[in-house]
Design a protein around this motif. Sequence first.
Motif, PDB file in Angstrom:
ATOM      1  N   THR A  50      -6.931  33.252  13.194  1.00 11.26           N
ATOM      2  CA  THR A  50      -6.246  32.489  14.238  1.00 11.26           C
ATOM      3  C   THR A  50      -6.681  31.029  14.255  1.00 11.26           C
ATOM      4  N   GLY A  65       2.638  39.264  10.385  1.00 13.91           N
ATOM      5  CA  GLY A  65       2.846  39.482  11.813  1.00 13.91           C
ATOM      6  C   GLY A  65       4.307  39.439  12.153  1.00 13.91           C
ATOM      7  N   ASP A 681      -0.038  39.241  22.767  1.00 14.51           N
ATOM      8  CA  ASP A 681      -1.217  38.480  22.364  1.00 14.51           C
ATOM      9  C   ASP A 681      -0.940  37.757  21.056  1.00 14.51           C
ATOM     10  N   LEU A 683      -1.807  37.063  17.871  1.00 14.72           N
ATOM     11  CA  LEU A 683      -2.749  37.601  16.903  1.00 14.72           C
ATOM     12  C   LEU A 683      -2.853  36.758  15.640  1.00 14.72           C
ATOM     13  N   VAL A 686      -3.595  38.242  12.097  1.00 17.60           N
ATOM     14  CA  VAL A 686      -4.238  39.550  12.203  1.00 17.60           C
ATOM     15  C   VAL A 686      -3.202  40.650  12.023  1.00 17.60           C
ATOM     16  N   SER A 688      -2.414  44.363  12.799  1.00 19.23           N
ATOM     17  CA  SER A 688      -2.885  45.373  13.736  1.00 19.23           C
ATOM     18  C   SER A 688      -1.981  46.584  13.677  1.00 19.23           C
ATOM     19  N   ASP A 708      -2.100  37.145  27.781  1.00 19.54           N
ATOM     20  CA  ASP A 708      -0.862  37.689  27.248  1.00 19.54           C
ATOM     21  C   ASP A 708       0.343  37.012  27.891  1.00 19.54           C
ATOM     22  N   GLY A 747      -9.824  37.222  20.383  1.00 24.61           N
ATOM     23  CA  GLY A 747      -8.640  38.046  20.555  1.00 24.61           C
ATOM     24  C   GLY A 747      -8.993  39.507  20.393  1.00 24.61           C
ATOM     25  N   HIS A 748      -8.157  40.369  20.943  1.00 24.11           N
ATOM     26  CA  HIS A 748      -8.318  41.807  20.820  1.00 24.11           C
ATOM     27  C   HIS A 748      -7.012  42.394  20.312  1.00 24.11           C
ATOM     28  N   ALA A 749      -7.075  43.196  19.271  1.00 21.24           N
ATOM     29  CA  ALA A 749      -5.882  43.798  18.691  1.00 21.24           C
ATOM     30  C   ALA A 749      -5.471  45.030  19.501  1.00 21.24           C
ATOM     31  N   ARG A 762     -11.790  43.341  17.643  1.00 15.97           N
ATOM     32  CA  ARG A 762     -11.841  41.979  18.182  1.00 15.97           C
ATOM     33  C   ARG A 762     -12.521  41.090  17.162  1.00 15.97           C
ATOM     34  N   SER A 799      -9.818  43.752  10.612  1.00 12.99           N
ATOM     35  CA  SER A 799      -9.177  44.442  11.728  1.00 12.99           C
ATOM     36  C   SER A 799      -8.840  45.879  11.355  1.00 12.99           C
TER      37      SER A 799
END
Length: 1003
Positions: A50, A65, A681, A683, A686, A688, A708, A747-749, A762, A799
């Motif tokens: 990110t 993504g 979010d 991402l 990332v 996910s 979010d 960030g959290h997936a 994360r 991730s």
Amino acid sequence: MSILFRACAGWIVLAATAASVGLAGCKGGTRGEGSSSPPEQTDFISGNPTAPRGDGPASDGPGDGGPGPDGDGGGPDAAPVPPRGGAIAERALRDADIVQEQDGRLYAISRYSGLSVIDASGGDGLRVLGTRRITGTPVAMYLRDGVIYALFSGWPHVVPDAQPGASHHEHTSRIEALDVSDPAEIQPVGSFDLPGKLTEARLAGDVLYAVTYEQGSCFGCAAAPNTTVTSLAVGDPADIAVIDQRRLIESAPSGYWGWPSVSVSDERVYIASAAWNGGEEAGRATIQVVDISDPGGALVEGARVEVTGQIASPWQVDEHDGVLRFVSLPAPWEPGAKPGIQTFSIVSSQDIAPLGATELDLPPPVELRSVHFDGDRAYVIAPQPTTPVLTVDLSDPAHPAQVGGLAVPGTVYHVEPRGDRLFALGADPAAGERPLHVSLFDVSDLANPTMLERVAFGGRHARVVEERDRIHEALAFFDGLGTLAVPYRETSLEAACSTLTTGVQLIDFTRDTLAKRGAAATRAQARRVLASGERLVAVSDLGVEAFGVENRGAPEKVAGVALATLASSTVAVDDVVVRVGADTDTGGGAWLEIASAASPGLAEPLARLDHTALFADDPACHSEFSDARLFAHGQHVYVLSSSSGYAYTHLAIVDVADPAAPRVVAQRDLPFSPGALSYTDRLGAVVSAGSPVVQAGSTLVIRHASDDGYYHDESARPPHEAWLELLDLSDPLNPRHSSVELPEGAGHAGLQIDGTTVLVSRWVPLPGDPSRARFYLDRVDVADPSSPVVRASVNVPGSLLAFDGASRRLLTMDYENAETPVVGREACARAFASNAAFTPEVAGDDAGPGVCRGMRRALKLVDLGDTSAELRDERPVGDTVAVVQALAGEDRAFLSVEDGAPGATPAILVACGLREGSLKTATQETAGLDHRSGSLLLADGARLLVINNEYPALSVLDATDLTALSFEKKSELSAYVYHATLSGDRALCSSGRYGLEAVDVGP
């Protein structure tokens, strides 16, 4: 085990069957080139996916993504739904309609569900005799000799591409002949495709005349834009064939003027198109005549009539007793000009001569809403605050004359002459609480029309239900009862969200009086109203309802049948399927329906709960309820949705032990935004494979992040924080909520679940070097949701994609910063599919040399300990490969990928080997599948269900043996799919307003 995710346009809920758990091994495939010696524990540092790179993105190209599994795709009523015809509204077809009645049976075409045949002969009851699902936008139909001739625009066709296996959608108009002699077995007997857009039709004996517009670029159309008149032999419905055709280049659709206007009489077609030569003749139009009088269907091109002014609508033209007459408007660049009536003598179709003309006296602005010709009279309506209805005497065609007028307060939509009386339907916003009105006028003296009576009805925001050119089809005069029926809808804007109610207003009439009676409340907008015996029958796109009219002051509903299933999401519970439906188009509201698992798409459910029953105090808007999430445990269904105005998340628990009588046993508002149910979010790059919501028996776990959602001003976005919201539903009568704060991270997936352990990735940027980050796997045991156990965070390489609890191994996607010299921004976009950014040596020189920075990715197989992890195997992902979606299956992960290399085909990458401890991969090409245009994926053990929404079809990828992948199309689908879930060996595909299909996906 349940895996839940959102893919582009809707929620996907996967319930992996118990039989599949633990049976999917990893056979064959290509091994990675990782270490074959015992792995060593390391400190895993990754590229920060990110972090900003260079001076800007290399392009708007694919990248990773996009709107992936949990992306922001909108609900079933949002934009990727595919268009089903052109942007111009369909005009009404003369002598045809979407509803026909014969011998006590109703034949109705719904734009949602297709053709239905209803028995309306039996007392107070209604009974569906048969249905036929039809794809396309219905325009009208004819019924003759047990055969329905249904006319459509926007009929989809699958056209093969040059690339093997690839195809795309095109649309035409279509005539579909259906044998309805046995309504229980409606069978197609013939069809015919017409290029372009169908606008008018006329059935005369065994000949059907059709008028279509072709704009050159449409499928199967001629190169030059034109209007085409076609006569077709339909005497044998199995062999519909062209008799004759006339293609009129001069009467072509125009990009500036729009569609020509088409009017049809018994013997002629009149095609009016605007004329422009840049000079003094600019404010003129041309009417091309085509003779259709030959009983055998021969077409003869007739005269071209030059007229003053512009003709834009079919109601401006009329033929009566050998006279062509029309009302024309001045061109918009002629502010001082007036509209006029012109008449022509019809000697023959080839000989049409000017007869008379007069200007109409209208105050500016000069506009027309409608014209109604009635024998030797015409009524001209102009849309002005006090609507002038002009009366025109045409008894002497050589001397047409405006002789009088009416000043009707408000707006008049439509007038209906009945001898020397005139009914007018309109609206008057200044009238306050009752804006709609019907007026009755005495027009026996055209020069001095007088209002006899006026009644107002509807609420403050009431409106008529049909568009201008179809209002006359919705109104119904029941002369035997002396009653006029007017369908209407009313929007309430008093609450936090609007609500829509619909009904049919009854107005009694005599020769000189009007009397407002009661209104029949309908489930959805009634498009047509008919009389059947002593009943009033209202037909909508959702169903048919019958009302007793013995007491017209309070009409009572005596019967009703559903014609259409609206399903935005479903969940299976034992022998039933629970589905969410919302009619945001025609005011049918929103609901929770219980249907038999044997026939989950049946329009008539076992039971229906209005969505307001799930909200004790503050009902959500029905448009918001269409995004509700469904979960099931035992005999209970858990419904998560938005509260009114998206302020809170709302929980309702419904007991379906008795499917015919479902009960709401508990409900409550939850103190977090419903955006957590479909997290957006950012991402970055990332990848996910998680979901915003996971389920462990009677416990729901929701990922909730502070940042979010969409922010118009990005500077207002709060710092990232994340929590797990736990819903303990073990006592359905007393649901309990608690929160667990997650460790800090950039960030959290999405969430995954193994038994009762929730897993989430994360990443934390390195202090002093934000271009790199450490990824962590966090685990929370929710076996006792009142006392969740937070395990130690473990640093892992990248991730989380998939986890196998038995072997304690996980598959991740790791990230590494990379840069390379390139020449030009476009070359940089081709070099990296993920996070490519170009920095030119000379500022602003996008075509010159520079540095391209991007992200390299690798699949990594990791052994997980209580507090540490060890890399076991790895395999790189090509720099040019974009990962669009990722899903966790049993002992494997599925990744939809697109390679930016020339000639590459979209594909599914399968990576497995968690149990074996050796990473293997295989790739299945999916030609014709655009992963970015709303394709939906469902993982089921070693299989992947793939729904192609570009050309709706469901296929299954069997990845049990990586050396022998199989990709099989199971079924074509009739509409775009927003949500799908597995129920045993069937996939339940929800297509919003276009219903629910159950597809067998068994071996």
